[in-house]
Scaffold this motif. Sequence first.
Motif, short mmCIF file in Angstrom:
data_model
loop_
_atom_site.label_atom_id
_atom_site.label_comp_id
_atom_site.label_asym_id
_atom_site.label_seq_id
_atom_site.Cartn_x
_atom_site.Cartn_y
_atom_site.Cartn_z
N VAL B 125 0.84 -1.20 0.00
CA VAL B 125 0.00 0.00 0.00
C VAL B 125 0.87 1.25 0.00
O VAL B 125 0.56 2.25 -0.65
N LEU B 149 -6.35 1.05 3.50
CA LEU B 149 -6.81 -0.31 3.80
C LEU B 149 -8.22 -0.29 4.35
O LEU B 149 -9.03 -1.18 4.07
N TRP B 155 -8.77 -3.46 6.38
CA TRP B 155 -8.01 -3.12 7.58
C TRP B 155 -8.20 -4.14 8.71
O TRP B 155 -7.23 -4.64 9.26
N LYS B 159 -4.81 -5.91 9.97
CA LYS B 159 -4.12 -4.92 10.81
C LYS B 159 -3.05 -5.56 11.69
O LYS B 159 -2.09 -4.90 12.07
N LEU B 162 0.53 -6.65 9.09
CA LEU B 162 0.92 -5.73 8.01
C LEU B 162 2.30 -6.05 7.44
O LEU B 162 2.60 -5.69 6.31
N LEU B 177 -6.49 -5.64 -1.54
CA LEU B 177 -5.19 -5.01 -1.30
C LEU B 177 -4.78 -4.18 -2.51
O LEU B 177 -4.27 -3.06 -2.38
N ALA B 180 -6.71 -1.08 -2.41
CA ALA B 180 -6.14 -0.18 -1.39
C ALA B 180 -4.88 0.48 -1.93
O ALA B 180 -4.65 1.68 -1.73
#
Lengths: 462, 272
Positions: B125, B149, B155, B159, B162, B177, B180
């Motif tokens: 990201v 995210l 997310w 989370k 990551l 993803l 994002a």
Amino acid sequence: MSHSVLLLALVVVAVLAYWVGKSRALSLVGGGRGIRNLHSLPSYYGFMAALWCAIPALIVMVLWVSAQDTVISKLVLSRLPSSVQSLDAGQLSLLKNDIRNVVSGAIPAESASPEVQAAAAGYRQLRSIADLSLVAVLLLVSGLGLFLARARIAPTLRARNSVEGVVEFMLMACSTLAIFVTVGIVLSVLYEALRFFHAVPVHEFVFGLKWSPQIAMRADQVGSSGAFGAVPLFLGTAVISGIAMLVAVPIGLFSAIYLAEYADRRFRSAVKPVLEILAGIPTVVYGFFAALTLGPFIRQLGESMGLEVASESALSAGLVMGIMIIPFVSSLADDMITAVPQSLRDGAYALGATRSETIRQVVLRAALPGIVGGVLLAISRAIGETMIVVMAAGLAANMTANPLAALTTVTVQIVTLLTGDQEFDSPKTLAAFALGLVLFCVTLLLNVVALRVVRKYREQYE
Amino acid sequence: MNTANPPVPENCSTVGVVTVENAVLSARGVDVYYGEKRAIKDVSVDIARNQVLAMIGPSGCGKSTFLRCLNRMNDTIEGCRVTGSITLEGQDIYDRSQDVVPLRARIGMVFQKPNPFPKSIYENVAYGPRIHGLAADRVELDEIVHTSLQRAGLWDEVKDRLTQPGTGLSGGQQQRLCIARTIAVNPEIILMDEPCSALDPIATARIEDLIDELREQYAIAIVTHSMQQAARVSQRTAYFHLGDLIEVGETDRIFTNPRHKLTEDYITGRFG
């Protein structure tokens, strides 16, 4: 009749057997449309008959030929007068050699003693009998095989299965042969190396700092004590391979990146084969180049800068070895880079990455494991390379990392230890096997690691 | 900034209204050639803010080719040539003064097959913001990664991991993803090339919900093989056939009352 003619005759008989078997199968079912009533296609019955005919005969022939000489020698010796029989083993074997030489015509019969001449005549006679009887036995065996096979042929006989079984066995035999040869090589090296380690302790070999593999014939000779510390050789190998990798990795990798990512198709198709020609140059030719062109050039260059350079320097050998390895690195790296899926590049471009950002941060990142594997393979290639270093790196086992000095490598020492007059009971000669063992272990380890890395990477994108 | 729509060429044969009020990207008389082959013929269409334009049509009709013209992804294909004009807020994106790097930062793209980079989820990201220098420091970068995210609805699922590789996620997660990653550079338009064709129905439903939410902030053009998907997520639909843009219109209208014979045949399932 010589053995090659016999073999040829056996082939002819086998072809004959093929036709016999095939036509027998066909005639059993009335030919033509009757084929569907056979279990296998007619040619399989032919092959089966041919195998039955040829294989037992071949086995008999191999056994016969390998035993013939021993048996005949024994017979000839037993016929010799008893005065000769009582000789000791060494003289007996000399006599045997004499007889054999007379038989083969290597020494003229007139110059030999009467007993030897008589024995040689006996030998010749026995051999001609043996040859004739071999022909007879082979005819019998192959004829019997053919007869049995023909008798067995019936529409329900599963000829295809048995033929394919034999073929499968032969394939398996070929592949195990390769494995056995490898194992044999390893064992022979290991055996001689162990003999060496009886004479020289392992720790002295692995950690010793002085390499001077001379063993004196007499106690009062100069350099009568050999020193077998291999560290200078390992160091020399490491320095030269290191120089080679310093040349090969950047040039190979960058040219691969250029060819895979930047060059247009026409340039690529012109340059790639040229780069691969480098891989086709015999290493001896690279050796000329290193020893006669690059070595003196580097020395002159060094002298003009006030440096002391040996005319056989590690630098020239390493540079040329690096050039030799370039195509190896570049073609492997090229494969790895082209194997990175286009979708990854698209993903980076779509985020607004430039070409160089895409290559550096995405493509190379994805191809890295494969490239590392390729480099490891190249290192093992460099460590094992012999001809260039023999010609260009010199023989002096200097304990230095200075690339301008003459260095020597493991492979060079193996060559020098095993050329010229040998005595296989001296550690000097056996040291070559210990070095070979070390070399083998290191390159094996590198190859195993490299192949694992490459394979793991390949799976990721398939 | 709202510029007047460029005029539509007079010989435009597309049925329906190709222009919209608040166009952000306008294609006018676009032809695409692969070598000698003319893959896209004289296409004119607008993409509007806060709206999803679905492009449908049988395989090989050129809808993906057209989509890839809109952020100049076709530049990477050898022998591909684009004529006509495509303007992003009045600026011709094929103009020689136009740099493709900032252009692609403004027009993001999501591909058919999820293509996360071989990096961690975070780095995937953060990649776009990094190369465009969008974050002044680590805190700001963290914030961008977090919001991107979150907007992609990923997310809560990632989370705690990551730092793990993005390639280890499931197909649907990988595609979110990638979405994002695309919205992390804060584009104006998102192009989606069959974003759900490699996903299972549940993952597809999540992506479709996501597209609906993203519409509030972005202009979206989506190529899809599924007419149901087009009906569910889009407000306008464009029907392509053999390189021609046959018909454009409100999605409801296209699916209930197609005006062109070919559109009707395709929608009623007579071919495709």
